[in-house]
Every structure is written in C-alpha cells, then in structure tokens.
Design a protein around this motif. Structure first.
Motif, PDB file in Angstrom:
ATOM      1  N   ILE A 111      30.131  47.285  42.156  1.00 33.55           N
ATOM      2  CA  ILE A 111      31.255  46.764  41.372  1.00 33.55           C
ATOM      3  C   ILE A 111      30.777  46.211  40.041  1.00 33.55           C
ATOM      4  O   ILE A 111      29.670  45.667  39.938  1.00 33.55           O
ATOM      5  CB  ILE A 111      32.041  45.663  42.135  1.00 33.55           C
ATOM      6  N   TRP A 165      39.250  43.685  45.947  1.00 34.01           N
ATOM      7  CA  TRP A 165      38.353  42.846  45.174  1.00 34.01           C
ATOM      8  C   TRP A 165      39.058  41.628  44.594  1.00 34.01           C
ATOM      9  O   TRP A 165      38.412  40.623  44.273  1.00 34.01           O
ATOM     10  CB  TRP A 165      37.687  43.655  44.060  1.00 34.01           C
ATOM     11  N   PHE A 193      38.382  45.543  37.207  1.00 36.46           N
ATOM     12  CA  PHE A 193      37.327  45.850  38.164  1.00 36.46           C
ATOM     13  C   PHE A 193      36.955  47.329  38.049  1.00 36.46           C
ATOM     14  O   PHE A 193      37.835  48.177  37.890  1.00 36.46           O
ATOM     15  CB  PHE A 193      37.791  45.623  39.611  1.00 36.46           C
ATOM     16  N   TYR A 240      38.559  37.846  45.775  1.00 32.91           N
ATOM     17  CA  TYR A 240      37.431  36.986  45.393  1.00 32.91           C
ATOM     18  C   TYR A 240      37.676  36.254  44.071  1.00 32.91           C
ATOM     19  O   TYR A 240      36.791  35.554  43.592  1.00 32.91           O
ATOM     20  CB  TYR A 240      36.151  37.814  45.306  1.00 32.91           C
ATOM     21  N   PHE A 281      34.899  49.972  40.559  1.00 33.01           N
ATOM     22  CA  PHE A 281      34.326  49.965  41.912  1.00 33.01           C
ATOM     23  C   PHE A 281      34.407  51.339  42.569  1.00 33.01           C
ATOM     24  O   PHE A 281      35.160  52.218  42.146  1.00 33.01           O
ATOM     25  CB  PHE A 281      35.046  48.926  42.786  1.00 33.01           C
TER      26      PHE A 281
END
Length: 268
Positions: free
Chosen positions: A207, A264, A255, A267, A257
C-alpha cells in the motif's frame, strides 16, 4: 483486439520514445549545476522541469495534434475549457523535483492519456535507475529495465502479516503517521515521486497511502499502471480516483493497493 485497443497499442512505442527523450534532457541538467526557482505555490522549479515539459509537449503535439495537453508546467486551463475534453494528455514532466534537487535519483517523467475521466494509458520513467513502467487499458502493465525486454507486472493480491508500505521520501504527514500506527505490523520503503505507486504495481509494496496534497498529474500515469497490474487507486472512502471532474486539479487523499479484501479506510 478491438480497434480502440489497437489504436492505443500503436501509441505505446512513440510515447515511450518521448518519455525517454524527456528523461535524457533531464539527465543532461542533472549532471551539471542548475538553478532552482520557487513557484507561486512554494514548490520548486528547475530548468529540467521546463526542458522535459517542452520535449513532451512538442512530441505529443506532433504525435496526436488533436489531443489537448495539460502539463504541470502549462499555462492554467479553465475548467470550462477542460470540461469539454473527452480525451487529453496529462503530464508531469518531472515528478519529484525535490528528489531531483537532492540528487537521489527518485524522480520520474509521468505521461498519461485521460479518456472520459479515467487514465487509459500511463508511462512512468525513472531515468537515473533506467526503469520504465507503462500500461494501456486492456493491454496489461509492464516494467522495462535498461535495454531488457519488458516484463509484465502485477500487484500482490494477498498482504503478508507485515504490510509493506511505500512511504513518501519528502512528505510524511501527521495523518500518514497516525494511519501506519494503527496497522498491526508494517515496514516502510521510503521512495520519491510516482515510484511509490509503481512499487505497489509490481508487488514490492502492499500500500501507498497519500494523506497529503497531490495534483492530478502526479497520479494519472501510475493509476493506469496500477489498475492494469490488478490493483486500485481510490479515495480514502474507497471510491475510484477520477480526473477532470472539477475546477481544482488537486487530488483528494488516496490509497494505492493490491489487496482489495482489506478496507484500508478502517485505519484512518
């Protein structure tokens, strides 16, 4: 192969040549003394940015005279004009100017073709390391090192227990530091420019979370490469990053990834 896919395939080699030419112009300046100016947004500008810009602009104008070109170093184009473009080139002639100034080699030439708000071709060339990443929609993603034959690349679809993060060399934000602290276990590869996204595309990193400012020309070329390699570039709400949809050319946080089984955003 569809006619459209063939048209894009026919563009690959000529645009790769333009990216190499721009890289060569950058390297001529990289290897000698150069001056650094500051733009109105407080970001640095060197003669290498402009040399690459003119090389790419001239090359693309000859190759596809009907396609508009939007470069980081172009004069600003109003959204009123841009919004009528169904297809155009989106260019960052030298992505990672700070890395260029530091002479650490982690800068790239980024060229993307945008069609109906999505990146359908992408070229990311890192002249110091001699690595070229490129992709076209429906044709796969590739990496070419030096004079070797291009090799197809793909993302890592399953994250290991220790997540490998591609981290910014020059732009670690508070939000990013908070994000990584919430991950169970991780290691960071620090890298400049669009190379962070390319590390995800080739399965070296899992990521790249960019929780700070970027512009559309920073991400477009890499987005096509990541997507053709089986990954995604999304906003932090996990919706796909798009282009030319608003007045501002700034991206939202995003992001990059490979493992799409993970949300994600949890987080943040």
């Amino acid at each position: 192969m569809t006619e459209k896919a063939q048209d894009m395939k026919d563009l690959l080699d000529p645009v790769i040549k333009i990216a190499y030419e721009a890289g060569s112009k950058i390297m001529e300046i990289y290897e000698r003394d150069f001056s650094v100016e500051e733009k109105s947004d407080n970001t640095p500008l060197t003669e290498a940015d402009m040399a690459a810009h003119y090389t790419i602009e001239q090359g693309l104008s000859r190759l596809t005279p009907d396609f508009p070109i939007l470069s980081e170093e172009s004069k600003p184009t109003s959204f009123e004009e841009r919004s009528s473009w169904s297809r155009y080139w989106l260019v960052d002639p030298l992505d990672g100017t700070r890395e260029f100034i530091k002479r650490n080699g982690e800068f790239t030439v980024n060229i993307a073709l945008i069609e109906n708000n999505e990146a359908v071709m992408g070229f990311v060339y890192a002249p110091v390391v001699g690595a070229l990443y490129y992709a076209a929609k429906g044709l796969g993603a590739y990496k070419r090192e030096g004079l070797e034959e291009p090799a197809e690349i793909e993302v890592r679809k399953k994250c290991p227990e220790k997540v490998v993060i591609a981290g910014s060399r020059s732009h670690a934000s508070e939000e990013f530091l908070e994000f990584i602290e919430k991950l169970p276990s991780y290691e960071i590869i620090s890298m400049g420019s669009a190379l962070k996204s390319c590390l995800v595309a080739e399965g070296v990193a899992d990521i790249y979370a960019r929780l700070g400012p970027t512009s559309e020309w920073d991400t477009a070329a890499a987005q096509c490469i990541v997507e053709e390699a089986g990954g995604q570039i999304t906003r932090t709400d996990m919706s796909r990053l798009e282009y030319n949809t608003k007045e501002s050319l700034l991206n939202p946080h995003f992001f990059v990834f490979g493992d799409d089984s993970i949300d994600w955003s949890q987080y943040l």
